[in-house]
Design a protein around this motif. Sequence first.
Motif, PDB file in Angstrom:
ATOM      1  N   PHE A 126       6.041 -34.375 -35.016  1.00 57.05           N
ATOM      2  CA  PHE A 126       5.703 -35.316 -34.286  1.00 57.05           C
ATOM      3  C   PHE A 126       6.818 -36.179 -33.539  1.00 57.05           C
ATOM      4  CE2 PHE A 126       1.864 -35.319 -36.945  1.00 57.05           C
ATOM      5  CZ  PHE A 126       0.751 -35.352 -35.821  1.00 57.05           C
ATOM      6  N   GLU A 127       7.974 -36.307 -34.256  1.00 58.09           N
ATOM      7  CA  GLU A 127       9.239 -36.801 -33.664  1.00 58.09           C
ATOM      8  C   GLU A 127       9.701 -35.846 -32.673  1.00 58.09           C
ATOM      9  OE1 GLU A 127      11.585 -37.599 -37.005  1.00 58.09           O
ATOM     10  OE2 GLU A 127      10.491 -39.381 -37.604  1.00 58.09           O
ATOM     11  N   ALA A 128       9.656 -34.755 -33.001  1.00 63.55           N
ATOM     12  CA  ALA A 128      10.127 -33.499 -32.102  1.00 63.55           C
ATOM     13  C   ALA A 128       9.165 -33.584 -30.558  1.00 63.55           C
ATOM     14  CB  ALA A 128      10.260 -32.369 -32.360  1.00 63.55           C
ATOM     15  N   LEU A 129       7.876 -33.603 -30.915  1.00 68.12           N
ATOM     16  CA  LEU A 129       7.121 -33.644 -29.832  1.00 68.12           C
ATOM     17  C   LEU A 129       7.226 -34.736 -29.041  1.00 68.12           C
ATOM     18  CD1 LEU A 129       3.807 -32.068 -31.436  1.00 68.12           C
ATOM     19  CD2 LEU A 129       5.384 -30.987 -29.440  1.00 68.12           C
ATOM     20  N   SER A 130       7.309 -36.033 -29.613  1.00 69.39           N
ATOM     21  CA  SER A 130       7.226 -37.165 -28.805  1.00 69.39           C
ATOM     22  C   SER A 130       8.407 -37.337 -27.965  1.00 69.39           C
ATOM     23  CB  SER A 130       7.258 -38.354 -29.781  1.00 69.39           C
ATOM     24  OG  SER A 130       8.580 -38.567 -30.496  1.00 69.39           O
ATOM     25  N   THR A 131       9.588 -36.866 -28.407  1.00 69.85           N
ATOM     26  CA  THR A 131      10.656 -36.648 -27.694  1.00 69.85           C
ATOM     27  C   THR A 131      10.478 -36.027 -26.506  1.00 69.85           C
ATOM     28  OG1 THR A 131      12.193 -37.512 -29.464  1.00 69.85           O
ATOM     29  CG2 THR A 131      13.409 -36.523 -27.695  1.00 69.85           C
ATOM     30  N   LYS A 132      10.249 -34.615 -26.692  1.00 67.01           N
ATOM     31  CA  LYS A 132      10.118 -33.614 -25.722  1.00 67.01           C
ATOM     32  C   LYS A 132       9.173 -33.990 -24.652  1.00 67.01           C
ATOM     33  CE  LYS A 132      11.897 -29.653 -28.128  1.00 67.01           C
ATOM     34  NZ  LYS A 132      13.177 -29.308 -27.282  1.00 67.01           N
ATOM     35  N   LEU A 133       8.010 -34.361 -25.409  1.00 63.46           N
ATOM     36  CA  LEU A 133       6.931 -34.814 -24.113  1.00 63.46           C
ATOM     37  C   LEU A 133       7.084 -35.959 -23.247  1.00 63.46           C
ATOM     38  CD1 LEU A 133       3.703 -33.901 -26.466  1.00 63.46           C
ATOM     39  CD2 LEU A 133       4.689 -32.580 -24.394  1.00 63.46           C
ATOM     40  N   GLY A 134       7.724 -36.964 -24.112  1.00 64.51           N
ATOM     41  CA  GLY A 134       8.124 -38.124 -23.390  1.00 64.51           C
ATOM     42  C   GLY A 134       9.331 -37.977 -22.011  1.00 64.51           C
ATOM     43  N   VAL A 135      10.073 -36.980 -22.286  1.00 60.63           N
ATOM     44  CA  VAL A 135      11.053 -36.343 -21.511  1.00 60.63           C
ATOM     45  C   VAL A 135      10.575 -35.911 -20.186  1.00 60.63           C
ATOM     46  CG1 VAL A 135      13.193 -34.881 -20.799  1.00 60.63           C
ATOM     47  CG2 VAL A 135      12.950 -36.489 -22.847  1.00 60.63           C
ATOM     48  N   VAL A 136       9.470 -34.814 -20.671  1.00 61.65           N
ATOM     49  CA  VAL A 136       8.550 -33.981 -19.532  1.00 61.65           C
ATOM     50  C   VAL A 136       7.669 -34.980 -18.803  1.00 61.65           C
ATOM     51  CG1 VAL A 136       6.609 -32.405 -19.284  1.00 61.65           C
ATOM     52  CG2 VAL A 136       8.473 -31.815 -20.954  1.00 61.65           C
ATOM     53  N   LEU A 137       7.201 -36.030 -19.492  1.00 68.73           N
ATOM     54  CA  LEU A 137       6.517 -37.007 -18.654  1.00 68.73           C
ATOM     55  C   LEU A 137       7.190 -37.903 -17.739  1.00 68.73           C
ATOM     56  CD1 LEU A 137       4.016 -38.495 -21.473  1.00 68.73           C
ATOM     57  CD2 LEU A 137       3.475 -36.957 -19.367  1.00 68.73           C
ATOM     58  N   LEU A 138       8.517 -38.121 -18.167  1.00 70.70           N
ATOM     59  CA  LEU A 138       9.339 -38.812 -17.259  1.00 70.70           C
ATOM     60  C   LEU A 138       9.839 -37.829 -16.135  1.00 70.70           C
ATOM     61  CD1 LEU A 138      11.774 -40.780 -19.797  1.00 70.70           C
ATOM     62  CD2 LEU A 138      10.071 -41.742 -18.276  1.00 70.70           C
ATOM     63  N   VAL A 139      10.106 -36.690 -16.214  1.00 66.56           N
ATOM     64  CA  VAL A 139      10.540 -35.857 -15.064  1.00 66.56           C
ATOM     65  C   VAL A 139       9.403 -35.604 -14.317  1.00 66.56           C
ATOM     66  CG1 VAL A 139      10.975 -33.421 -14.676  1.00 66.56           C
ATOM     67  CG2 VAL A 139      12.249 -34.769 -16.324  1.00 66.56           C
ATOM     68  N   LEU A 140       7.998 -35.622 -14.723  1.00 66.25           N
ATOM     69  CA  LEU A 140       6.814 -35.485 -13.800  1.00 66.25           C
ATOM     70  C   LEU A 140       6.808 -36.872 -13.054  1.00 66.25           C
ATOM     71  CD1 LEU A 140       4.439 -33.835 -16.271  1.00 66.25           C
ATOM     72  CD2 LEU A 140       5.178 -32.842 -13.931  1.00 66.25           C
ATOM     73  N   GLY A 141       6.819 -37.887 -13.681  1.00 66.38           N
ATOM     74  CA  GLY A 141       6.843 -39.125 -12.898  1.00 66.38           C
ATOM     75  C   GLY A 141       7.641 -39.415 -12.108  1.00 66.38           C
ATOM     76  N   LEU A 169      -0.065 -30.906 -18.573  1.00 66.11           N
ATOM     77  CA  LEU A 169       0.147 -32.076 -17.887  1.00 66.11           C
ATOM     78  C   LEU A 169       0.729 -31.729 -16.474  1.00 66.11           C
ATOM     79  CD1 LEU A 169       1.809 -34.322 -20.668  1.00 66.11           C
ATOM     80  CD2 LEU A 169      -0.203 -34.712 -19.430  1.00 66.11           C
ATOM     81  N   THR A 170       1.302 -30.597 -16.330  1.00 61.01           N
ATOM     82  CA  THR A 170       1.915 -30.148 -15.346  1.00 61.01           C
ATOM     83  C   THR A 170       0.883 -29.833 -14.218  1.00 61.01           C
ATOM     84  OG1 THR A 170       4.000 -29.418 -16.238  1.00 61.01           O
ATOM     85  CG2 THR A 170       3.623 -28.582 -14.099  1.00 61.01           C
ATOM     86  N   VAL A 171       0.119 -29.053 -14.854  1.00 58.19           N
ATOM     87  CA  VAL A 171      -0.973 -28.369 -13.843  1.00 58.19           C
ATOM     88  C   VAL A 171      -2.017 -29.528 -13.316  1.00 58.19           C
ATOM     89  CG1 VAL A 171      -3.208 -27.128 -13.861  1.00 58.19           C
ATOM     90  CG2 VAL A 171      -1.226 -26.348 -14.837  1.00 58.19           C
ATOM     91  N   TRP A 172      -2.479 -30.611 -14.415  1.00 58.75           N
ATOM     92  CA  TRP A 172      -3.056 -31.872 -14.013  1.00 58.75           C
ATOM     93  C   TRP A 172      -2.636 -32.513 -12.782  1.00 58.75           C
ATOM     94  CZ3 TRP A 172      -2.066 -37.030 -15.118  1.00 58.75           C
ATOM     95  CH2 TRP A 172      -3.065 -37.841 -14.795  1.00 58.75           C
ATOM     96  N   VAL A 173      -1.071 -33.078 -13.008  1.00 62.57           N
ATOM     97  CA  VAL A 173      -0.319 -33.515 -12.184  1.00 62.57           C
ATOM     98  C   VAL A 173      -0.253 -32.973 -10.628  1.00 62.57           C
ATOM     99  CG1 VAL A 173       1.805 -34.594 -11.263  1.00 62.57           C
ATOM    100  CG2 VAL A 173       0.925 -35.197 -13.624  1.00 62.57           C
ATOM    101  N   ALA A 174      -0.160 -31.575 -10.806  1.00 63.67           N
ATOM    102  CA  ALA A 174       0.045 -30.838  -9.738  1.00 63.67           C
ATOM    103  C   ALA A 174      -1.407 -30.856  -8.648  1.00 63.67           C
ATOM    104  CB  ALA A 174       0.414 -29.350  -9.925  1.00 63.67           C
ATOM    105  N   ARG A 175      -2.447 -30.554  -9.432  1.00 63.50           N
ATOM    106  CA  ARG A 175      -3.685 -30.585  -8.977  1.00 63.50           C
ATOM    107  C   ARG A 175      -3.891 -31.966  -8.267  1.00 63.50           C
ATOM    108  NH1 ARG A 175      -7.585 -27.010 -12.733  1.00 63.50           N
ATOM    109  NH2 ARG A 175      -6.721 -24.980 -12.101  1.00 63.50           N
ATOM    110  N   THR A 176      -3.720 -33.050  -8.999  1.00 68.28           N
ATOM    111  CA  THR A 176      -3.937 -34.476  -8.446  1.00 68.28           C
ATOM    112  C   THR A 176      -3.135 -34.840  -7.102  1.00 68.28           C
ATOM    113  OG1 THR A 176      -4.256 -35.172 -10.681  1.00 68.28           O
ATOM    114  CG2 THR A 176      -3.873 -36.925  -8.977  1.00 68.28           C
ATOM    115  N   LEU A 177      -1.864 -34.129  -7.427  1.00 60.08           N
ATOM    116  CA  LEU A 177      -0.809 -34.449  -6.037  1.00 60.08           C
ATOM    117  C   LEU A 177      -1.710 -33.576  -4.995  1.00 60.08           C
ATOM    118  CD1 LEU A 177       2.539 -34.339  -7.694  1.00 60.08           C
ATOM    119  CD2 LEU A 177       1.330 -36.528  -6.537  1.00 60.08           C
TER     120      LEU A 177
END
Length: 135
Positions: A81-96, A18-26
Amino acid sequence: MDRTVVAYVIYLLVSIGLTVWVARTLSRNGRVFLADVLHGNEKLADAVNHLLVVGFYLVNLGFVALYLSGDETITTARGVFEALSTKLGVVLLVLGVMHLGNVYVLNRIRRRGAMEREQTPPVPPQGWVAPQAKA
């Protein structure tokens, strides 16, 4: 293999992807924007764009690494799944937030450049006229 390790591997793969995708898009879309902000100076726009992308990677990948460890051991598939959803949700918020911050700063720079262009007259003054005396 331990489920906690599986969750870590999935978290790292998705977060880095996700980080690479967002960085390339930006980078791709921000280059055009920077060229406009910097009055068509393509070389400077490329340099600033590259520096912004490097900073984006450093901040986001640093956050992903720091947020990797968890407090609990994952014992079930549901826990993965619960751990991943929490961690990835926070990462997505930080990327946003990082994306919105970049857009805000670049828009401010662009707006300042537009205001500077509007302050200079389109035609230089032709001469000076002395004020007339009141009768």
